[in-house]
Design a protein around this motif. Structure first.
Motif, PDB file in Angstrom:
ATOM      1  N   ARG A 133     -14.499  15.933   7.871  1.00 11.80           N
ATOM      2  CA  ARG A 133     -14.992  14.556   7.328  1.00 11.80           C
ATOM      3  C   ARG A 133     -14.235  14.237   5.869  1.00 11.80           C
ATOM      4  N   TRP A 134     -14.008  15.426   4.958  1.00 10.62           N
ATOM      5  CA  TRP A 134     -13.429  15.362   3.629  1.00 10.62           C
ATOM      6  C   TRP A 134     -12.027  14.672   3.786  1.00 10.62           C
ATOM      7  N   GLN A 135     -11.328  15.337   4.628  1.00 13.12           N
ATOM      8  CA  GLN A 135      -9.976  14.968   5.084  1.00 13.12           C
ATOM      9  C   GLN A 135      -9.879  13.655   5.552  1.00 13.12           C
ATOM     10  N   THR A 136     -10.824  13.039   6.283  1.00 11.67           N
ATOM     11  CA  THR A 136     -11.025  11.884   6.892  1.00 11.67           C
ATOM     12  C   THR A 136     -11.074  10.641   5.769  1.00 11.67           C
ATOM     13  N   PHE A 137     -12.031  11.097   4.756  1.00 14.49           N
ATOM     14  CA  PHE A 137     -12.386  10.474   3.493  1.00 14.49           C
ATOM     15  C   PHE A 137     -11.100  10.424   2.804  1.00 14.49           C
ATOM     16  N   ARG A 138     -10.593  11.342   2.504  1.00 17.38           N
ATOM     17  CA  ARG A 138      -9.510  11.614   1.673  1.00 17.38           C
ATOM     18  C   ARG A 138      -8.113  10.688   2.252  1.00 17.38           C
ATOM     19  N   GLY A 139      -8.021  10.865   3.398  1.00 20.84           N
ATOM     20  CA  GLY A 139      -7.057   9.842   3.947  1.00 20.84           C
ATOM     21  C   GLY A 139      -7.106   8.418   3.909  1.00 20.84           C
ATOM     22  N   ALA A 140      -8.412   8.189   4.047  1.00 23.93           N
ATOM     23  CA  ALA A 140      -8.664   6.498   3.982  1.00 23.93           C
ATOM     24  C   ALA A 140      -8.452   6.130   2.534  1.00 23.93           C
ATOM     25  N   VAL A 141      -8.925   6.918   1.617  1.00 23.06           N
ATOM     26  CA  VAL A 141      -8.741   6.573   0.013  1.00 23.06           C
ATOM     27  C   VAL A 141      -7.489   6.466  -0.213  1.00 23.06           C
ATOM     28  N   THR A 142      -6.616   7.603   0.242  1.00 18.55           N
ATOM     29  CA  THR A 142      -5.085   7.398   0.017  1.00 18.55           C
ATOM     30  C   THR A 142      -4.542   6.182   0.749  1.00 18.55           C
ATOM     31  N   LEU A 143      -5.048   5.812   2.003  1.00 19.25           N
ATOM     32  CA  LEU A 143      -4.416   4.479   2.621  1.00 19.25           C
ATOM     33  C   LEU A 143      -4.693   3.231   1.621  1.00 19.25           C
ATOM     34  N   TYR A 144      -6.077   3.102   1.071  1.00 19.43           N
ATOM     35  CA  TYR A 144      -6.338   2.091   0.304  1.00 19.43           C
ATOM     36  C   TYR A 144      -5.704   2.207  -1.070  1.00 19.43           C
ATOM     37  N   MET A 145      -5.303   3.140  -1.651  1.00 15.12           N
ATOM     38  CA  MET A 145      -4.262   3.347  -2.928  1.00 15.12           C
ATOM     39  C   MET A 145      -2.864   2.820  -2.530  1.00 15.12           C
ATOM     40  N   LEU A 146      -2.446   3.390  -1.285  1.00 13.45           N
ATOM     41  CA  LEU A 146      -0.979   2.972  -0.619  1.00 13.45           C
ATOM     42  C   LEU A 146      -1.181   1.276  -0.610  1.00 13.45           C
ATOM     43  N   ILE A 147      -2.362   0.902   0.117  1.00 13.73           N
ATOM     44  CA  ILE A 147      -2.458  -0.630  -0.023  1.00 13.73           C
ATOM     45  C   ILE A 147      -2.255  -1.277  -1.280  1.00 13.73           C
ATOM     46  N   THR A 148      -2.956  -0.897  -2.008  1.00 14.39           N
ATOM     47  CA  THR A 148      -2.950  -1.161  -3.399  1.00 14.39           C
ATOM     48  C   THR A 148      -1.465  -1.511  -4.186  1.00 14.39           C
ATOM     49  N   MET A 149      -0.772  -0.396  -3.867  1.00 18.60           N
ATOM     50  CA  MET A 149       0.468  -0.407  -4.494  1.00 18.60           C
ATOM     51  C   MET A 149       1.492  -1.275  -3.810  1.00 18.60           C
ATOM     52  N   VAL A 150       1.236  -1.198  -2.467  1.00  9.96           N
ATOM     53  CA  VAL A 150       2.450  -2.208  -1.729  1.00  9.96           C
ATOM     54  C   VAL A 150       2.049  -3.476  -2.298  1.00  9.96           C
ATOM     55  N   VAL A 151       0.681  -4.062  -1.962  1.00 12.97           N
ATOM     56  CA  VAL A 151       0.345  -5.336  -2.086  1.00 12.97           C
ATOM     57  C   VAL A 151       0.775  -5.770  -3.336  1.00 12.97           C
ATOM     58  N   TYR A 152       0.357  -5.115  -4.219  1.00 13.56           N
ATOM     59  CA  TYR A 152       0.725  -5.338  -5.841  1.00 13.56           C
ATOM     60  C   TYR A 152       2.281  -5.514  -5.920  1.00 13.56           C
ATOM     61  N   ALA A 153       3.087  -4.720  -5.527  1.00 12.65           N
ATOM     62  CA  ALA A 153       4.662  -4.712  -5.542  1.00 12.65           C
ATOM     63  C   ALA A 153       5.201  -5.916  -4.865  1.00 12.65           C
ATOM     64  N   VAL A 154       4.388  -6.231  -3.673  1.00 12.62           N
ATOM     65  CA  VAL A 154       5.101  -7.478  -3.068  1.00 12.62           C
ATOM     66  C   VAL A 154       4.525  -8.536  -3.413  1.00 12.62           C
ATOM     67  N   LEU A 155       3.136  -8.686  -3.480  1.00  8.62           N
ATOM     68  CA  LEU A 155       2.505 -10.171  -3.891  1.00  8.62           C
ATOM     69  C   LEU A 155       1.890 -10.378  -5.280  1.00  8.62           C
ATOM     70  N   LEU A 156       1.623  -9.242  -5.942  1.00 11.45           N
ATOM     71  CA  LEU A 156       1.137  -9.559  -7.154  1.00 11.45           C
ATOM     72  C   LEU A 156       1.483  -9.148  -8.566  1.00 11.45           C
ATOM     73  N   ALA A 157       2.741  -8.942  -8.550  1.00  7.36           N
ATOM     74  CA  ALA A 157       3.595  -7.963  -9.835  1.00  7.36           C
ATOM     75  C   ALA A 157       3.740  -9.246 -10.726  1.00  7.36           C
ATOM     76  N   GLN A 158       3.611 -10.429 -10.546  1.00  4.91           N
ATOM     77  CA  GLN A 158       3.884 -11.539 -11.272  1.00  4.91           C
ATOM     78  C   GLN A 158       2.527 -12.388 -11.751  1.00  4.91           C
ATOM     79  N   VAL A 159       1.342 -11.848 -11.113  1.00  2.00           N
ATOM     80  CA  VAL A 159       0.008 -12.401 -11.029  1.00  2.00           C
ATOM     81  C   VAL A 159      -0.854 -11.723 -12.101  1.00  2.00           C
ATOM     82  N   ASP A 160      -1.530 -12.679 -12.812  1.00  2.00           N
ATOM     83  CA  ASP A 160      -2.499 -11.988 -13.873  1.00  2.00           C
ATOM     84  C   ASP A 160      -3.824 -11.269 -13.131  1.00  2.00           C
ATOM     85  N   VAL A 161      -3.912  -9.864 -12.979  1.00  2.00           N
ATOM     86  CA  VAL A 161      -5.001  -9.549 -12.337  1.00  2.00           C
ATOM     87  C   VAL A 161      -5.864  -8.810 -13.195  1.00  2.00           C
ATOM     88  N   MET A 162      -6.075  -9.162 -14.484  1.00  2.00           N
ATOM     89  CA  MET A 162      -6.921  -8.608 -15.682  1.00  2.00           C
ATOM     90  C   MET A 162      -6.530  -7.569 -16.225  1.00  2.00           C
TER      91      MET A 162
END
Length: 213
Positions: free
Chosen positions: A72-101
């Protein structure tokens, strides 16, 4: 795999260290803006970046202090790692020049680059007692949070007249373009989730393949 895997001391130390760095970065913006009439704590907490980083801090600190190995912990850990990977990829591709506070560069770097990279490398190279397989059930479970986040943002947006990201704002692009963009993002998220589940504990996978050869 063995259920008695022990996490190395240096892994636990860097997890705690980066977890505390994440805590500092997350509280810095609210503390700096306590007296600001334009700052909204609710809006701040409505960014996917902030929510995924809060979860990542939990994973790093618990992983450093307790180093659990259960499925269960590995499932949760994997999910959070995925969300952080999404954060990194989306920011790099779509938001690098956008004001996100996040006007402080070091906070921007910590939340969008450093912590996502730390969790990804931790997932890839730290030995697990039991690795996960990219089953449809697992991928679907991992993607519940991003989907609910999208629904929340689209429902709340018209109510408060504010959207966290341009690509989820129908006011500037219309709902048809928005829907197409979100479907594309969902497909990307599925690909990332399958890759994440397939590549956990990469070193052990390599060793197993070498032994089979």
């Amino acid at each position: 795999m063995s259920t008695s895997v022990r996490t190395a001391w240096f892994v636990r130390i860097y997890r705690i260290g980066f977890g505390l760095l994440g805590v500092l970065a997350l509280v810095w913006i609210p503390l700096r803006n306590l007296d600001s009439a334009t700052f909204s704590l609710t809006n701040y907490l409505s960014y996917f970046t902030i929510e995924s980083n809060v979860l990542s801090v939990i994973v790093l600190l618990v992983g450093g202090v307790l180093a659990p190995q259960g499925p269960r912990w590995q499932t949760f850990r994997g999910a959070v790692t995925l969300y952080m990977l999404i954060t990194m990829v989306v920011y790099a591709v779509l938001l690098a020049q956008v004001d996100v506070m996040l006007t402080d560069k070091w906070i921007n770097d910590v939340l969008h680059r450093i912590l996502p990279l730390v969790l990804l490398l931790d997932w890839l190279f730290v030995t697990m007692a039991r690795r996960l397989r990219p089953t449809p059930a697992l991928i679907g479970a991992w993607l519940i949070f991003p989907v609910l986040y999208g629904v929340y943002s689209l429902i709340r947006g018209p109510i408060v007249d504010w959207y966290p990201y341009p690509f989820i704002d129908p006011r500037t692009q219309g709902y048809v373009s928005l829907a197409i963009g979100l479907v594309v993002l969902l497909v990307v998220f599925v690909v990332l989730a399958v890759a994440m589940a397939s590549l956990g504990d990469l070193r052990a996978r390599w060793r197993e393949r070498e032994s089979e050869d």
